[in-house]
Design an enzyme around this catalytic site. Structure first.
Site, PDB file in Angstrom:
ATOM      1  N   ASP A   1     -10.290  13.592   7.697  1.00 37.28           N
ATOM      2  CA  ASP A   1      -9.540  12.642   6.875  1.00 37.28           C
ATOM      3  C   ASP A   1      -9.392  13.155   5.430  1.00 37.28           C
ATOM      4  O   ASP A   1      -9.588  12.403   4.483  1.00 37.28           O
ATOM      5  CB  ASP A   1     -10.265  11.277   6.933  1.00 37.28           C
ATOM      6  CG  ASP A   1      -9.560  10.170   6.186  1.00 37.28           C
ATOM      7  OD1 ASP A   1      -8.312  10.182   6.137  1.00 37.28           O
ATOM      8  OD2 ASP A   1     -10.258   9.292   5.655  1.00 37.28           O
TER       9      ASP A   1
ATOM     10  N   GLU B   1      -5.984   6.498  -2.289  1.00 41.24           N
ATOM     11  CA  GLU B   1      -6.010   5.492  -1.219  1.00 41.24           C
ATOM     12  C   GLU B   1      -6.424   4.124  -1.750  1.00 41.24           C
ATOM     13  O   GLU B   1      -5.844   3.096  -1.381  1.00 41.24           O
ATOM     14  CB  GLU B   1      -7.001   5.926  -0.126  1.00 41.24           C
ATOM     15  CG  GLU B   1      -6.362   6.659   1.007  1.00 41.24           C
ATOM     16  CD  GLU B   1      -5.204   5.874   1.597  1.00 41.24           C
ATOM     17  OE1 GLU B   1      -5.389   4.708   1.975  1.00 41.24           O
ATOM     18  OE2 GLU B   1      -4.105   6.418   1.672  1.00 41.24           O
TER      19      GLU B   1
ATOM     20  N   TYR C   1      -4.479  14.339  -2.875  1.00 43.41           N
ATOM     21  CA  TYR C   1      -4.866  13.587  -1.669  1.00 43.41           C
ATOM     22  C   TYR C   1      -5.985  14.290  -0.914  1.00 43.41           C
ATOM     23  O   TYR C   1      -5.836  14.695   0.235  1.00 43.41           O
ATOM     24  CB  TYR C   1      -3.627  13.406  -0.789  1.00 43.41           C
ATOM     25  CG  TYR C   1      -3.681  12.195   0.133  1.00 43.41           C
ATOM     26  CD1 TYR C   1      -3.751  10.908  -0.383  1.00 43.41           C
ATOM     27  CD2 TYR C   1      -3.652  12.348   1.505  1.00 43.41           C
ATOM     28  CE1 TYR C   1      -3.791   9.809   0.444  1.00 43.41           C
ATOM     29  CE2 TYR C   1      -3.693  11.253   2.350  1.00 43.41           C
ATOM     30  CZ  TYR C   1      -3.764   9.990   1.811  1.00 43.41           C
ATOM     31  OH  TYR C   1      -3.802   8.900   2.645  1.00 43.41           O
TER      32      TYR C   1
ATOM     33  N   HIS D   1      -9.643   7.909   3.468  1.00 44.93           N
ATOM     34  CA  HIS D   1      -9.600   6.515   3.931  1.00 44.93           C
ATOM     35  C   HIS D   1     -11.011   5.968   4.182  1.00 44.93           C
ATOM     36  O   HIS D   1     -11.169   4.832   4.605  1.00 44.93           O
ATOM     37  CB  HIS D   1      -8.789   6.381   5.225  1.00 44.93           C
ATOM     38  CG  HIS D   1      -7.345   6.741   5.090  1.00 44.93           C
ATOM     39  ND1 HIS D   1      -6.872   8.016   5.305  1.00 44.93           N
ATOM     40  CD2 HIS D   1      -6.268   5.995   4.763  1.00 44.93           C
ATOM     41  CE1 HIS D   1      -5.560   8.035   5.115  1.00 44.93           C
ATOM     42  NE2 HIS D   1      -5.166   6.824   4.785  1.00 44.93           N
TER      43      HIS D   1
ATOM     44  N   HIS E   1       1.719   4.288  -2.968  1.00 49.10           N
ATOM     45  CA  HIS E   1       1.570   5.763  -2.921  1.00 49.10           C
ATOM     46  C   HIS E   1       2.695   6.421  -3.727  1.00 49.10           C
ATOM     47  O   HIS E   1       2.491   7.461  -4.371  1.00 49.10           O
ATOM     48  CB  HIS E   1       1.610   6.276  -1.478  1.00 49.10           C
ATOM     49  CG  HIS E   1       0.291   6.184  -0.761  1.00 49.10           C
ATOM     50  ND1 HIS E   1      -0.891   6.657  -1.290  1.00 49.10           N
ATOM     51  CD2 HIS E   1      -0.030   5.685   0.466  1.00 49.10           C
ATOM     52  CE1 HIS E   1      -1.883   6.451  -0.421  1.00 49.10           C
ATOM     53  NE2 HIS E   1      -1.391   5.852   0.646  1.00 49.10           N
TER      54      HIS E   1
ATOM     55  N   HIS F   1       0.839  -1.205   0.000  1.00 50.88           N
ATOM     56  CA  HIS F   1       0.000   0.000   0.000  1.00 50.88           C
ATOM     57  C   HIS F   1       0.872   1.251   0.000  1.00 50.88           C
ATOM     58  O   HIS F   1       0.693   2.156  -0.822  1.00 50.88           O
ATOM     59  CB  HIS F   1      -0.920  -0.025   1.224  1.00 50.88           C
ATOM     60  CG  HIS F   1      -1.732   1.224   1.438  1.00 50.88           C
ATOM     61  ND1 HIS F   1      -3.105   1.258   1.281  1.00 50.88           N
ATOM     62  CD2 HIS F   1      -1.376   2.479   1.817  1.00 50.88           C
ATOM     63  CE1 HIS F   1      -3.541   2.482   1.529  1.00 50.88           C
ATOM     64  NE2 HIS F   1      -2.518   3.247   1.872  1.00 50.88           N
ATOM     65  N   GLU F   2       1.823   1.298   0.933  1.00 54.18           N
ATOM     66  CA  GLU F   2       2.639   2.514   1.082  1.00 54.18           C
ATOM     67  C   GLU F   2       3.521   2.754  -0.141  1.00 54.18           C
ATOM     68  O   GLU F   2       3.613   3.886  -0.635  1.00 54.18           O
ATOM     69  CB  GLU F   2       3.492   2.427   2.348  1.00 54.18           C
ATOM     70  CG  GLU F   2       2.696   2.308   3.645  1.00 54.18           C
ATOM     71  CD  GLU F   2       1.670   3.408   3.863  1.00 54.18           C
ATOM     72  OE1 GLU F   2       1.828   4.503   3.296  1.00 54.18           O
ATOM     73  OE2 GLU F   2       0.691   3.155   4.579  1.00 54.18           O
TER      74      GLU F   2
END
Ligand code: ASN
Ligand code: ZN
Length: 325
Positions: free
Chosen positions: A242, A168, A159, A247, A148, A144-145
């Protein structure tokens, strides 16, 4: 419950993370030879100084007991699995498609409850042991990271709001695929959970998110109550927390991806993953693309890469979350 528990904590973390991004000096992460992986794992030793002390470079053997945890070796392995997926399945040479070194810093801060891509490298907290366990043993979280980073170098989705929720979601889609690829699980067999094993003992939940059934991953006061993810566009979160629900609303395109994978059959990465990747890297997405624009493009990519039947499967998947292509 948006202003409570982990959601409020997550907002604080986001502000903190932006501080890190702003303050961080540009490192010398220049590209190496084409096609070769180049990992550098550092330890912050409980500080917030980045990147910290280099503890394992590419090709070096596991550090084992030289670190009190398995974190550096897990990080090294997770970077390897992620790099292999992008290279072998999608023909991409690292995050920037030009061999960008993969930098990770473990033991960031004290009981830091997050893992993140800061624009240049990955940062792993140890977790506080009350809400979250450590993050380095979760391949979907590492995938996931790092994704990005891929998004940053390609569609660069802003974002915030729907484009942020797409950003996301893409990280969840590829993070989940990377896990499925390494476990050799097809779409029907996979659990479609993000961060299973991440929630500490005592938290009522199975994972951070469920792509198959958004909104059902947890229900615990320490996490701000029930998992807030919608699974249909009719229930889009329109509040400000958020970053406008990046998210939260990611549940909608996450479920569309899941439905498309099931509709197309086989392994997620065989056809659906390639459709989503081509959409992300096509150059045709605006940095502020909304769900509709993304959905429209996935359908046309499916027709181009495959056929009218594949396109229809993708259209049906989006219809399943309330978006008409
Ligand atoms: N783990 C969080 C994420 O990747 C950190 C962040 O950047 N907000 O979404
Ligand atoms: Zn993310």
């Amino acid at each position: 419950h948006d202003d409570q528990g982990v959601r409020a904590a997550a907002d604080d973390t986001t502000k903190h993370d932006e501080g890190i991004r702003a303050a961080r000096a540009k490192g010398d992460h220049s590209a190496v030879s084409a096609g070769a992986i180049n990992r550098k794992i550092y330890s912050c030793n409980g500080t917030t100084n980045l990147p910290g002390t280099l503890i394992r470079a590419e090709g070096q053997k596991p550090i084992g007991t030289r670190d009190a945890s398995q974190d550096p070796d897990e990080c090294y392995a997770g970077f390897g699995a992620t790099f292999d997926f992008y290279k072998n399945v999608l023909g991409r040479n690292s995050i920037n498609d030009s061999g960008l070194p993969l930098i990770g810093s473990v033991h960031y801060g004290k009981k830091y409850d997050n893992a993140m891509w800061d624009g240049e490298q990955m940062i792993f907290g140890d977790g506080d042991g009350v809400i979250f366990n450590g993050f380095t043993d979760e391949l979907d979280v590492i995938g996931h990271e790092l994704t990005h980073g891929v998004t940053q170098y390609t569609a660069n989705l802003e974002y915030e709001g729907e484009s942020g929720a797409l950003n996301e979601s893409i990280s969840d889609c590829f993070g989940s695929m990377i896990k499925q690829y390494s476990l050799k699980q097809d779409s029907a067999t996979a659990d479609w959970l993000i961060g299973d094993g991440l929630l500490a003992k005592g938290i009522n939940g199975v994972a951070l998110r469920s792509m198959k059934e958004p909104g059902t991953a947890y229900d615990d006061p320490q996490l701000g109550g029930q998992d807030p993810q919608p699974s249909n566009y009719a229930n889009l979160y329109k509040g400000k927390s958020d970053n406008g629900g990046v998210h939260i609303n990611s549940g909608i395109p996450n479920k569309a991806f899941y439905l498309a994978c099931i509709g197309l059959g086989g392994n997620s990465w065989d056809r659906c993953g390639k459709i989503w990747y081509q959409t992300l890297t096509s150059g045709k997405l605006s940095t502020r693309a909304n769900f509709q624009a993304f959905a429209d493009l996935t359908a046309s990519v499916a027709a181009t890469l495959y056929d009218a039947d594949a396109r229809q499967k993708v259209v049906d998947a989006w219809a399943g979350v309330g978006i008409t292509v």
